[in-house]
Structures are given as structure tokens and as C-alpha cells.
Design a protein around this motif. Structure first.
Motif, PDB file in Angstrom:
ATOM      1  N   TRP A 468      30.400  43.293  56.735  1.00  0.00           N
ATOM      2  CA  TRP A 468      31.208  42.278  56.029  1.00  0.00           C
ATOM      3  C   TRP A 468      32.659  42.416  56.468  1.00  0.00           C
ATOM      4  CZ3 TRP A 468      34.834  43.945  52.344  1.00  0.00           C
ATOM      5  CH2 TRP A 468      34.679  45.260  51.891  1.00  0.00           C
ATOM      6  N   PHE A 469      33.343  41.301  56.515  1.00  0.00           N
ATOM      7  CA  PHE A 469      34.696  41.268  57.064  1.00  0.00           C
ATOM      8  C   PHE A 469      35.730  41.688  56.017  1.00  0.00           C
ATOM      9  CE2 PHE A 469      38.636  38.939  58.178  1.00  0.00           C
ATOM     10  CZ  PHE A 469      38.872  39.541  59.400  1.00  0.00           C
ATOM     11  N   ARG A 470      36.655  42.562  56.434  1.00  0.00           N
ATOM     12  CA  ARG A 470      37.707  43.027  55.523  1.00  0.00           C
ATOM     13  C   ARG A 470      38.879  42.050  55.571  1.00  0.00           C
ATOM     14  NH1 ARG A 470      33.210  46.262  55.773  1.00  0.00           N
ATOM     15  NH2 ARG A 470      33.544  48.287  54.821  1.00  0.00           N
ATOM     16  N   PHE A 471      38.894  41.113  54.640  1.00  0.00           N
ATOM     17  CA  PHE A 471      39.986  40.133  54.569  1.00  0.00           C
ATOM     18  C   PHE A 471      41.244  40.755  53.989  1.00  0.00           C
ATOM     19  CE2 PHE A 471      36.938  36.508  54.486  1.00  0.00           C
ATOM     20  CZ  PHE A 471      37.595  35.689  55.381  1.00  0.00           C
ATOM     21  N   PRO A 472      42.415  40.310  54.431  1.00  0.00           N
ATOM     22  CA  PRO A 472      43.616  40.625  53.650  1.00  0.00           C
ATOM     23  C   PRO A 472      43.450  39.937  52.285  1.00  0.00           C
ATOM     24  CG  PRO A 472      44.194  39.664  55.789  1.00  0.00           C
ATOM     25  CD  PRO A 472      42.708  39.535  55.641  1.00  0.00           C
ATOM     26  N   MET A 473      43.795  40.648  51.219  1.00  0.00           N
ATOM     27  CA  MET A 473      43.580  40.121  49.870  1.00  0.00           C
ATOM     28  C   MET A 473      44.235  38.758  49.649  1.00  0.00           C
ATOM     29  SD  MET A 473      41.611  41.924  48.172  1.00  0.00           S
ATOM     30  CE  MET A 473      40.822  43.492  48.380  1.00  0.00           C
ATOM     31  N   GLU A 474      45.420  38.561  50.287  1.00  0.00           N
ATOM     32  CA  GLU A 474      46.094  37.289  50.009  1.00  0.00           C
ATOM     33  C   GLU A 474      45.288  36.099  50.512  1.00  0.00           C
ATOM     34  OE1 GLU A 474      47.207  40.144  51.433  1.00  0.00           O
ATOM     35  OE2 GLU A 474      48.045  39.271  53.269  1.00  0.00           O
ATOM     36  N   VAL A 475      44.517  36.313  51.583  1.00  0.00           N
ATOM     37  CA  VAL A 475      43.726  35.193  52.095  1.00  0.00           C
ATOM     38  C   VAL A 475      42.632  34.842  51.084  1.00  0.00           C
ATOM     39  CG1 VAL A 475      42.250  34.396  53.985  1.00  0.00           C
ATOM     40  CG2 VAL A 475      44.214  35.861  54.475  1.00  0.00           C
ATOM     41  N   LEU A 476      41.940  35.868  50.598  1.00  0.00           N
ATOM     42  CA  LEU A 476      40.895  35.610  49.594  1.00  0.00           C
ATOM     43  C   LEU A 476      41.491  34.944  48.362  1.00  0.00           C
ATOM     44  CD1 LEU A 476      38.715  38.858  49.687  1.00  0.00           C
ATOM     45  CD2 LEU A 476      38.096  36.572  50.481  1.00  0.00           C
ATOM     46  N   ASP A 477      42.679  35.410  48.000  1.00  0.00           N
ATOM     47  CA  ASP A 477      43.332  34.861  46.826  1.00  0.00           C
ATOM     48  C   ASP A 477      43.620  33.366  47.003  1.00  0.00           C
ATOM     49  OD1 ASP A 477      44.577  35.020  44.315  1.00  0.00           O
ATOM     50  OD2 ASP A 477      46.534  35.048  45.312  1.00  0.00           O
ATOM     51  N   ARG A 478      44.149  33.021  48.175  1.00  0.00           N
ATOM     52  CA  ARG A 478      44.477  31.618  48.425  1.00  0.00           C
ATOM     53  C   ARG A 478      43.223  30.750  48.426  1.00  0.00           C
ATOM     54  NH1 ARG A 478      48.359  32.908  52.025  1.00  0.00           N
ATOM     55  NH2 ARG A 478      46.884  32.798  53.753  1.00  0.00           N
ATOM     56  N   VAL A 479      42.168  31.266  49.071  1.00  0.00           N
ATOM     57  CA  VAL A 479      40.928  30.494  49.143  1.00  0.00           C
ATOM     58  C   VAL A 479      40.385  30.264  47.733  1.00  0.00           C
ATOM     59  CG1 VAL A 479      38.531  30.547  49.937  1.00  0.00           C
ATOM     60  CG2 VAL A 479      40.347  31.389  51.429  1.00  0.00           C
ATOM     61  N   SER A 480      40.357  31.325  46.947  1.00  0.00           N
ATOM     62  CA  SER A 480      39.794  31.214  45.607  1.00  0.00           C
ATOM     63  C   SER A 480      40.605  30.244  44.744  1.00  0.00           C
ATOM     64  CB  SER A 480      39.745  32.615  44.994  1.00  0.00           C
ATOM     65  OG  SER A 480      39.863  32.539  43.618  1.00  0.00           O
ATOM     66  N   THR A 481      41.932  30.373  44.800  1.00  0.00           N
ATOM     67  CA  THR A 481      42.779  29.481  44.008  1.00  0.00           C
ATOM     68  C   THR A 481      42.564  28.028  44.418  1.00  0.00           C
ATOM     69  OG1 THR A 481      44.396  31.243  43.966  1.00  0.00           O
ATOM     70  CG2 THR A 481      45.164  29.069  43.278  1.00  0.00           C
ATOM     71  N   ARG A 482      42.562  27.802  45.727  1.00  0.00           N
ATOM     72  CA  ARG A 482      42.410  26.414  46.178  1.00  0.00           C
ATOM     73  C   ARG A 482      41.051  25.853  45.797  1.00  0.00           C
ATOM     74  NH1 ARG A 482      43.502  24.653  52.091  1.00  0.00           N
ATOM     75  NH2 ARG A 482      42.798  22.727  51.100  1.00  0.00           N
ATOM     76  N   ILE A 483      40.008  26.637  45.953  1.00  0.00           N
ATOM     77  CA  ILE A 483      38.670  26.115  45.646  1.00  0.00           C
ATOM     78  C   ILE A 483      38.565  25.771  44.156  1.00  0.00           C
ATOM     79  CG2 ILE A 483      36.205  26.714  45.504  1.00  0.00           C
ATOM     80  CD1 ILE A 483      36.529  28.104  48.205  1.00  0.00           C
ATOM     81  N   CYS A 484      39.024  26.677  43.297  1.00  0.00           N
ATOM     82  CA  CYS A 484      38.917  26.380  41.862  1.00  0.00           C
ATOM     83  C   CYS A 484      39.775  25.176  41.457  1.00  0.00           C
ATOM     84  CB  CYS A 484      39.286  27.606  41.023  1.00  0.00           C
ATOM     85  SG  CYS A 484      38.062  28.909  41.191  1.00  0.00           S
ATOM     86  N   ASN A 485      40.911  25.018  42.123  1.00  0.00           N
ATOM     87  CA  ASN A 485      41.772  23.879  41.790  1.00  0.00           C
ATOM     88  C   ASN A 485      41.281  22.570  42.379  1.00  0.00           C
ATOM     89  OD1 ASN A 485      43.542  25.345  40.293  1.00  0.00           O
ATOM     90  ND2 ASN A 485      44.961  25.723  41.987  1.00  0.00           N
ATOM     91  N   GLU A 486      40.753  22.641  43.591  1.00  0.00           N
ATOM     92  CA  GLU A 486      40.490  21.385  44.306  1.00  0.00           C
ATOM     93  C   GLU A 486      39.033  20.931  44.297  1.00  0.00           C
ATOM     94  OE1 GLU A 486      42.278  21.548  48.263  1.00  0.00           O
ATOM     95  OE2 GLU A 486      43.828  22.894  47.481  1.00  0.00           O
ATOM     96  N   VAL A 487      38.116  21.849  44.003  1.00  0.00           N
ATOM     97  CA  VAL A 487      36.704  21.451  44.054  1.00  0.00           C
ATOM     98  C   VAL A 487      36.154  21.391  42.642  1.00  0.00           C
ATOM     99  CG1 VAL A 487      34.438  21.999  45.016  1.00  0.00           C
ATOM    100  CG2 VAL A 487      36.510  22.667  46.249  1.00  0.00           C
TER     101      VAL A 487
END
Ligand code: XMP
Length: 508
Positions: A468-487
Motif C-alpha cells: 500500500w502506498f504511503r501518502f503524505p497525510m495532507e494529500v489524504l486529508d485534501r481528498v477526503s475533505t473534497r469528496i465529503c464536500n463535493e460528492v
């Protein structure tokens, strides 16, 4: 040119691949190739692969010993070493335990050219049952394991060399140094071959195979089928007719984007929009293997109907790569089928077309490199692998248009953010999975009860194993925030931290 005599090892194609990496041409031949057949290739050296059998067994691969007496160097690996040992009068014994995995060996012969530049103690990858009990007369022991078992020997003149371990496997330290010593210092190869030469010779062989016939090809938008099509189109021009079936299980705007790229590549493409048919066929189906089966069969039917319109086609082009061959269990009779991949072996048998698989011996990164040589657009060459059944196996449970649209939106955000962070090319595959699970959330002052979306990203070299890929936390954070807000319809995002094995890459 190097001839590799294949005794059935799972690593034979990997040996060929390593030799290609070292810019030397090689050809795999079956172990029972005759001396004349081998000589006809004018090899500069011969490699005898490993294999699952024991040289002590009746009927195990017994290479013509005259091949050992050709004037060129011969390298035996694992079974190949035991064969050389026995053929030259040494003794092999069966051992009670099978040695499998990492081991350490000590190099005891500092005059062996194959060990130039290699430290005297290295970690290697072993996979064998039998041991060499006594090396043949007039041979020199070159390496042994910590238990004192023979790990390598050579002839006095260094023309015959044998390793018990696998230098072609990445876990063997300095494996590439040993292989390159063999190729360049022992055989005298010059290393001026490259994948451009592979393209030239593949184009020539496609031309002579296909003659004046027409070829049809199912394009998926992925690297493999696109590169295969670019290659065959270079060989036979518009006698290649491509069919692009939109299963409705594709990602956001994928069909449009891919078709634009194909136009730029000058491919002859028919676009079939069968999305309604696929959705109908999948209605209410939740079992993953049934989903795969339905999609595979319907795909074949749609494809068949379309190809029937191309009356004089004689060949079906497939972008099968070597790892697909292994994973679908087509390589060995006893290999387990983990998932029924629909791009291999799922051909209609009564189609009466001959199969053309020009990429069958190659690994993904080599196919990408060939795509670049053939000017296949970057976004196709670098595209993450995408399974034939598409979003159907990423939308767990039953499939509806509404769920697919939720997944498409979320997946788009995820991939866009990965690209924005400059991480797309460091990841083998990344995608979102829509779970059939609802959880409670809060948005503004309201309670929500909506779906969970899982994110997956892995690194791999061939899709057969993955981390599994070790993401920088900020990337995961941005993805999660955007998905919950936009989808709408998703109120929770989770990240999958499982490697393969034990998990597979896809969730179904
Ligand atoms: P798994 O999930 O088996 O996936 O670990 C390994 C790789 O294969 C892809 N995959 C498929 N590709 N048809 C394909 O063409 C299929 O049916 C299929 N199933 C999985 C998966 O995306 C990963 O890259």
C-alpha cells in the motif's frame, strides 16, 4: 544473442527480461531444443533455467549434453546447475527439506569472472529441493551456503558456470552484476540491443505472420491494448480494425478522452456504446465472480457482433502481458486461478480467429517503454492499470447508474488530487471503491446517513504483489475533505492499508 533453455521455471521470463535490461537480445527455447536448433541461432551463450522437476526423476528435462560442449559459455541456474552437475559426472542428492526463500552464500573462488565486483558474502534467493553432493571432476567450487551446501561451481576455463540460486530475482544481491559479468565478460556480448530493436523485429514478425490478412482488436483505453494496437498498426496499417466497447463501467469522461487519443494515433476505431446492456445484465447481481462472468460473457457477445461486420478478419489481437499469463493460471497446469481476468482466455472459441499476442513475453514497464517509442500519448502510456470489469468490481454489492456516478465523481477527485500532488507516476494503481455500507455523520447541523468510500493506492512492479502506498497525510486529508464536500451520498472516507498478499489489489 543468448539462448535460454527453459526447463519450466517460473523465472524463465524474468531471466529474459533481465537480459533485455542489460541490452542483450535473448531467445527462449524449450529444453528439448536440438543442438542444431540451438546452433542455428548462433548464440554467444546459453542459459539453462531452473525448473520444478528433479534431475533424479525419470523423465525430467534432459538437455542434449552436446549443447554443453558447444564452444560458447553455458550458465546453469538451479535445476540448470543440477543438470550440468549430473551431465558432467557430478553427484546430485535429493534433500529432505526444500529450501525456499532468502539465504546467504559465501563466495570462495576469487578468480571466477562471474563474481567480479561482488562482495564475498551475499544474500540470495533460493528455491530448490535437490542439492549438489559432489561437483564434477575438473570443476571449481565457487560458492557455498552457510550450511556448506554447494551454491555454485564453474569449469576450470570458466566457460561453464552454475548457480544454485536465482541471480535474476531482485532479492538476490548483486544478481545483475553476476548476470552482466556472464553476458559481457564471459560471453563477450556487447550490449547494443534495445527495445527499439525489439519493436523492429516484432513489426517484421507480425508482418510475416499476418501476411495480407486483416486483424481486429478490442481497445480498452489501457496501456496494453493501446500499445499492442500501435505496434500492429505500424506493421500493417489500416488492415488493423479496432473496436472500443463502452461497458458503462468506465471512469469519468474516460470513453471520450480515450477515443480522442486513438484519433491522434490514427487508429481505425469503431466505438460501441453498450452501457445500457451491461447495466441491465448486472441488475441485482452482488456476487463478484458472477459480475465478472456476466461482464466477460456480454463483452464477448458485443465484440463478436461487431467483429462479424468485419468480414475478412483472420486474427484477433490481444494485449496480453506476461503477468496476465501467470495470474490467469495459463502458464502452468496447476497454478491456482485467483480471479477470472476477462482479458485472457475469455475469447469466444468458435470465433475462428487466430490469436495475435505480440506483448505476451513482456512486463508492464517494458510495454510502457515500447509505447513511448511508438509515440503512444503520455496519458495512455502512464495510465494506471484498469480491470476489464471496470467500476463493476469497485462498486461493491449491486450496481446501479446512481452508484456508478457517485463512484466516478469521487474517483475523479482522488486521481486529480494525486496528479496535483505529483504522485501519479509513483503509484502503480490508485482508485476509489464504493462500499455497500452506510454510516452516520454530521454535516452543518444535520445528521447524515450516507455511504463509505474506500481509497486504495498501491506500488508494485507487476501487479502480482503490492505494497500500500504511503501518502503524505495532507494529500489524504485534501481528498477526503473534497469528496465529503463535493460528492453527495458519501459522508466517510477510509484508506486501505493492506498489501497483496494477503489482499488482492481490487476489492472484488
Ligand atoms: P488483483 O485484484 O487480482 O489485480 O490483485 C491485479 C491486477 O489486475 C487487474 N485486474 C484485472 N485486469 N481484467 C483485467 O484486465 C480483470 O478482470 C482484472 N481483475 C483485476 C487489477 O486492476 C490489478 O492491476
Amino acid at each position: 544473442n543468448i539462448v535460454i533453455l527453459d526447463c519450466g521455471s517460473q523465472f524463465t521470463q524474468l531471466i529474459a527480461r533481465r537480459i533485455r535490461e542489460l541490452k542483450v537480445h535473448s531467445e527462449i527455447m524449450p529444453w528439448d531444443a536440438t543442438l542444431e536448433e540451438v546452433e542455428a541461432r548462433s548464440p554467444m551463450g546459453v542459459v539453462i533455467s531452473g525448473g520444478p522437476r528433479s534431475v533424479l526423476e525419470e523423465g525430467s528435462p534432459w538437455i542434449d549434453p552436446a549443447i554443453l560442449n558447444m564452444s560458447v559459455p553455458v550458465m546453469g541456474l538451479c535445476y540448470g546447475m543440477q543438470y550440468i552437475c549430473k551431465a558432467m559426472g557430478g553427484r546430485v542428492r535429493s534433500s529432505t527439506s526444500r529450501e525456499y526463500g532468502r539465504a546467504h552464500v559465501t563466495i570462495v573462488d576469487d578468480k571466477a569472472t562471474v563474481y567480479d565486483g561482488v562482495p564475498s558474502r551475499i544474500q540470495v534467493w533460493m528455491s530448490h529441493g535437490d542439492d549438489v553432493e559432489a561437483i564434477p571432476e575438473n570443476m571449481v567450487l565457487t560458492a557455498k551456503t552457510d550450511d556448506g551446501v554447494v551454491a555454485g561451481f564453474r569449469s576450470l576455463d570458466g566457460r561453464l558456470v552454475a548457480f544454485q540460486y536465482h541471480p535474476e530475482v531482485a532479492h538476490t544481491e548483486h544478481g545483475m552484476t553476476m548476470l552482466s559479468n556472464f553476458l559481457f565478460k564471459v560471453c563477450g556480448c556487447n550490449g547494443d540491443w534495445d527495445l527499439g530493436d525489439w519493436v523492429e523485429s516484432s513489426v517484421a514478425s507480425i508482418r510475416s505472420k499476418v501476411g495480407d490478412d486483416r486483424v481486429i482488436c478490442g481497445l480498452s483505453g489501457g496501456v496494453d491494448s493501446s500499445v499492442a494496437a500501435a505496434l500492429v498498426s505500424k506493421a500493417i496499417g489500416d488492415r488493423l480494425q479496432c473496436i472500443f466497447v463502452d461497458t458503462g463501467m468506465l471512469r469519468d469522461r474516460e470513453a471520450e478522452e480515450v477515443l480522442e487519443s486513438y484519433e491522434a494515433m490514427d487508429l481505425n476505431v469503431v466505438h460501441v456504446d453498450a452501457s445500457e446492456r451491461f447495466l441491465t445484465a448486472l441488475e441485482g447481481v452482488t456476487d463478484p465472480e458472477r459480475k465478472r462472468k456476466i461482464i466477460g460473457e456480454l463483452f464477448v457477445r458485443v465484440f463478436e457482433a461487431e467483429s462479424a461486420k468485419i468480414s475478412d478478419a483472420k486474427w484477433l489481437l490481444q494485449g496480453t502481458l506476461y503477468p496476465d499469463v501467470i495470474e490467469s493460471g495459463h502458464q502452468g497446469k496447476n497454478a491456482a486461478v485467483i480471479k477470472s481476468h476477462h482479458n485472457v482466455g475469455g475469447l469466444p472459441e468458435d470465433m475462428d480467429l487466430k490469436v495475435l499476442e505480440p506483448l505476451r513475453d513482456l512486463f508492464k514497464d517494458e510495454v510502457r517503454a515500447i509505447g513511448r517509442i511508438l509515440d503512444v500519448p503520455q496519458d495512455i502510456v502512464n495510465r494506471h492499470p484498469f480491470p476489464g470489469p471496470g467500476l463493476a468490481v469497485r462498486c461493491l454489492g449491486d450496481i446501479t447508474k446512481e452508484k456508478l456516478d457517485v463512484l466516478r465523481k469521487a474517483d475523479r477527485i482522488y486521481i486529480d488530487e494525486i496528479k496535483r500532488a505529483g504522485l501519479y507516476d509513483s503509484i502503480w494503481q490508485a482508485f476509489a471503491v464504493l462500499l455497500p455500507v452506510y454510516t452516520v455523520g454530521v454535516m452543518g447541523d444535520d445528521r447524515t446517513y450516507a455511504r463509505v468510500l474506500a481509497l486504495r493506492a498501491i506500488t508494485s512492479s507487476d501487479g502480482m504483489t503490492a505494497e500500500w502506498f504511503r501518502f503524505p497525510m495532507e494529500v489524504l486529508d485534501r481528498v477526503s475533505t473534497r469528496i465529503c464536500n463535493e460528492v453527495s451520498g458519501v459522508n466517510r472516507v477510509v484508506y486501505d492499508v493492506t498489501s497483496k498478499p494477503p489482499a488482492t489489489i481490487e476489492w472484488e
